[in-house]
Structure formats: structure tokens, C-alpha cells
Design a protein around this motif. Structure first.
Motif, PDB file in Angstrom:
ATOM      1  N   LEU A  75      75.820  29.844  24.571  1.00 14.05           N
ATOM      2  CA  LEU A  75      76.716  30.667  25.391  1.00 14.05           C
ATOM      3  C   LEU A  75      76.935  32.033  24.761  1.00 14.05           C
ATOM      4  O   LEU A  75      76.851  33.068  25.447  1.00 14.05           O
ATOM      5  CB  LEU A  75      78.054  29.942  25.569  1.00 14.05           C
ATOM      6  CG  LEU A  75      79.154  30.727  26.304  1.00 14.05           C
ATOM      7  CD1 LEU A  75      78.725  31.045  27.732  1.00 14.05           C
ATOM      8  CD2 LEU A  75      80.468  29.956  26.302  1.00 14.05           C
ATOM      9  N   LEU A  76      77.203  32.060  23.462  1.00 14.77           N
ATOM     10  CA  LEU A  76      77.435  33.332  22.793  1.00 14.77           C
ATOM     11  C   LEU A  76      76.193  34.207  22.785  1.00 14.77           C
ATOM     12  O   LEU A  76      76.277  35.425  22.848  1.00 14.77           O
ATOM     13  CB  LEU A  76      77.912  33.085  21.359  1.00 14.77           C
ATOM     14  CG  LEU A  76      79.370  32.653  21.210  1.00 14.77           C
ATOM     15  CD1 LEU A  76      79.669  32.292  19.765  1.00 14.77           C
ATOM     16  CD2 LEU A  76      80.313  33.743  21.684  1.00 14.77           C
ATOM     17  N   ARG A  77      75.026  33.571  22.724  1.00 17.34           N
ATOM     18  CA  ARG A  77      73.789  34.356  22.768  1.00 17.34           C
ATOM     19  C   ARG A  77      73.681  35.122  24.092  1.00 17.34           C
ATOM     20  O   ARG A  77      73.364  36.314  24.120  1.00 17.34           O
ATOM     21  CB  ARG A  77      72.575  33.437  22.583  1.00 17.34           C
ATOM     22  CG  ARG A  77      71.252  34.177  22.518  1.00 17.34           C
ATOM     23  CD  ARG A  77      70.108  33.209  22.288  1.00 17.34           C
ATOM     24  NE  ARG A  77      70.164  32.587  20.983  1.00 17.34           N
ATOM     25  CZ  ARG A  77      69.614  33.143  19.885  1.00 17.34           C
ATOM     26  NH1 ARG A  77      69.009  34.302  19.971  1.00 17.34           N
ATOM     27  NH2 ARG A  77      69.682  32.532  18.732  1.00 17.34           N
ATOM     28  N   TYR A  78      73.959  34.439  25.198  1.00 18.52           N
ATOM     29  CA  TYR A  78      73.881  35.102  26.496  1.00 18.52           C
ATOM     30  C   TYR A  78      75.024  36.093  26.697  1.00 18.52           C
ATOM     31  O   TYR A  78      74.848  37.135  27.344  1.00 18.52           O
ATOM     32  CB  TYR A  78      73.839  34.069  27.613  1.00 18.52           C
ATOM     33  CG  TYR A  78      72.481  33.401  27.736  1.00 18.52           C
ATOM     34  CD1 TYR A  78      71.406  34.075  28.298  1.00 18.52           C
ATOM     35  CD2 TYR A  78      72.257  32.115  27.247  1.00 18.52           C
ATOM     36  CE1 TYR A  78      70.160  33.499  28.384  1.00 18.52           C
ATOM     37  CE2 TYR A  78      71.016  31.522  27.323  1.00 18.52           C
ATOM     38  CZ  TYR A  78      69.964  32.219  27.899  1.00 18.52           C
ATOM     39  OH  TYR A  78      68.724  31.629  27.967  1.00 18.52           O
ATOM     40  N   LEU A  79      76.184  35.785  26.148  1.00 23.05           N
ATOM     41  CA  LEU A  79      77.284  36.748  26.206  1.00 23.05           C
ATOM     42  C   LEU A  79      76.920  38.018  25.440  1.00 23.05           C
ATOM     43  O   LEU A  79      77.260  39.133  25.857  1.00 23.05           O
ATOM     44  CB  LEU A  79      78.562  36.135  25.630  1.00 23.05           C
ATOM     45  CG  LEU A  79      79.292  35.111  26.499  1.00 23.05           C
ATOM     46  CD1 LEU A  79      80.470  34.514  25.739  1.00 23.05           C
ATOM     47  CD2 LEU A  79      79.767  35.755  27.810  1.00 23.05           C
TER      48      LEU A  79
END
Length: 209
Positions: A75-79
Motif C-alpha cells: 500500500l505504501l509503495r503505491y501511495l
């Protein structure tokens, strides 16, 4: 920790993100232009103290979260990719509306006061903790240990020092301020291009995996 070409590209994007107009950089620039190098240096040190606090907190929190929940890492990667895309859009908007004025929000006070103001600005900026969390997720492997995350912190924080202290020196020079004002639109176009490319590379790298 491996220093790959991909990491260096993200590191440059981190530098550009830190150097693009925002509460921290505008505060340093405005203070340098209105009060000179020493006050701007005090304000920049406060910004760096706040940045270190968020960076260390993110490293400690992410190391635990990623071990327990792999989806947090993804999730943080895409954020992070979305954040870079948003920075690209902001830079394009500034390039379209820029009147050639140098950025600046002046702050005043003695060394201790300016340091406290700089720290408070960064500690109360929600983008700071999100930026640190996202950048760790982008550059670090999902099984990163605390030692690995702190090694990345050292590299990224060194970039922040370069940017914020550099702003204090750059905008205390009248000649540099005039040059920046004349070229601000081109800087924004360069920011937009690099942020957009970095966001695209992050997304496509994950799609190919």
C-alpha cells in the motif's frame, strides 16, 4: 543495503521533492531573503530536527508493520507513486501560473525561536510522515530489517540536509534569488517531468514483477 540505479533515481526524486516549494522550503527562503543567512540556518536546522523525528519514527514503525502485515508495504509503495504523481501535477500548475516571483514566507526571532518554529512546522505537517513512510516502502525490500531501514534513513536524511541548508545559503544571496525568479517556471517543468517519470517507473516495476 544495495545502492542500485533505481535507488539513485528515487534519491534524486527525494531531493527534488524536498526542494520543491512547500512550507519548509518557503519558510527557509523567506527567512533568508528577509533576515539573512544565520536566521535562515537556524530555521533550517529546526526543519531538519522535525524531519529526523518523522524519519526515525517511520523507520521504527515500518519495520514492525511490514513484518506483521505485508499489505502495508504494498500500500505504501503505491501511495508513494501517487504522491510523486501529485507533485508532478502541482509543479505543472505552478509552471502555468508562475509570475516569476521567488518563493518566500519569512519568519523572525532569535536562533532558539527560529529553530523551534522550523521544528514545529515540520512536526505538524502530515505530509512529512507520509513521505518518509512512502519512500521507505519504495526503496526498501519487504523483508527489510531495522538496520536496513536506518541505512536508508541516513542516505535520505543526508539529501534533506543538502536541500534545506542549501536553501538557507542560496536565498541569502540577492543574485541567486533573482536568477531563481527568472528560471522558476523552467525549474517547475523539470520537477514535473522527473516526478512523473519516477511515479511511472515505480508503478510499471510492480506491474512487471
Amino acid at each position: 543495503m544495495m545502492i542500485t540505479p533505481e535507488f539513485m533515481a528515487i534519491w534524486v526524486a527525494w531531493l527534488l521533492a524536498g526542494g520543491s516549494p512547500g512550507p519548509a522550503t518557503m519558510g527557509i527562503a523567506g527567512t533568508a531573503m528577509s533576515s539573512g543567512r544565520k536566521p535562515a540556518f537556524a530555521f533550517a536546522l529546526g526543519i531538519l530536527a522535525g524531519s529526523a523525528s518523522w524519519g526515525i519514527a517511520a523507520a521504527l514503525g515500518l519495520s514492525a508493520l511490514m513484518l506483521a502485515n505485508a499489505w502495508v508495504f504494498e500500500l505504501l509503495r503505491y501511495l508513494g507513486a501517487a504522491y510523486l504523481g501529485w507533485l508532478a501535477i502541482k509543479a505543472l500548475r505552478r509552471a502555468a501560473t508562475s509570475g516569476g516571483a521567488a518563493p518566500g514566507t519569512p519568519f523572525s526571532g532569535d536562533f532558539r525561536t527560529l529553530f523551534a518554529k522550523g521544528t514545529a512546522i515540520h512536526l505538524t505537517n502530515p505530509k512529512a510522515i507520509l513521505s518518509w513512510g512512502a519512500i521507505y516502502a519504495i526503496v526498501a525490500p519487504a523483508d527489510a530489517t531495522p538496520a536496513t531501514l536506518f541505512a536508508y534513513f541516513a542516505m535520505l536524511y543526508a539529501g534533506s540536509i543538502m536541500i534545506f541548508i542549501g536553501y538557507a545559503f542560496l536565498f541569502s544571496s540577492a543574485r541567486a534569488v533573482r536568477a531563481y525568479a527568472r528560471a522558476s517556471r523552467w525549474f517547475d517543468l523539470a520537477f514535473a517531468g522527473f516526478f512523473g517519470l519516477a511515479s511511472f517507473k515505480i508503478l510499471t516495476a510492480r506491474l512487471e514483477a
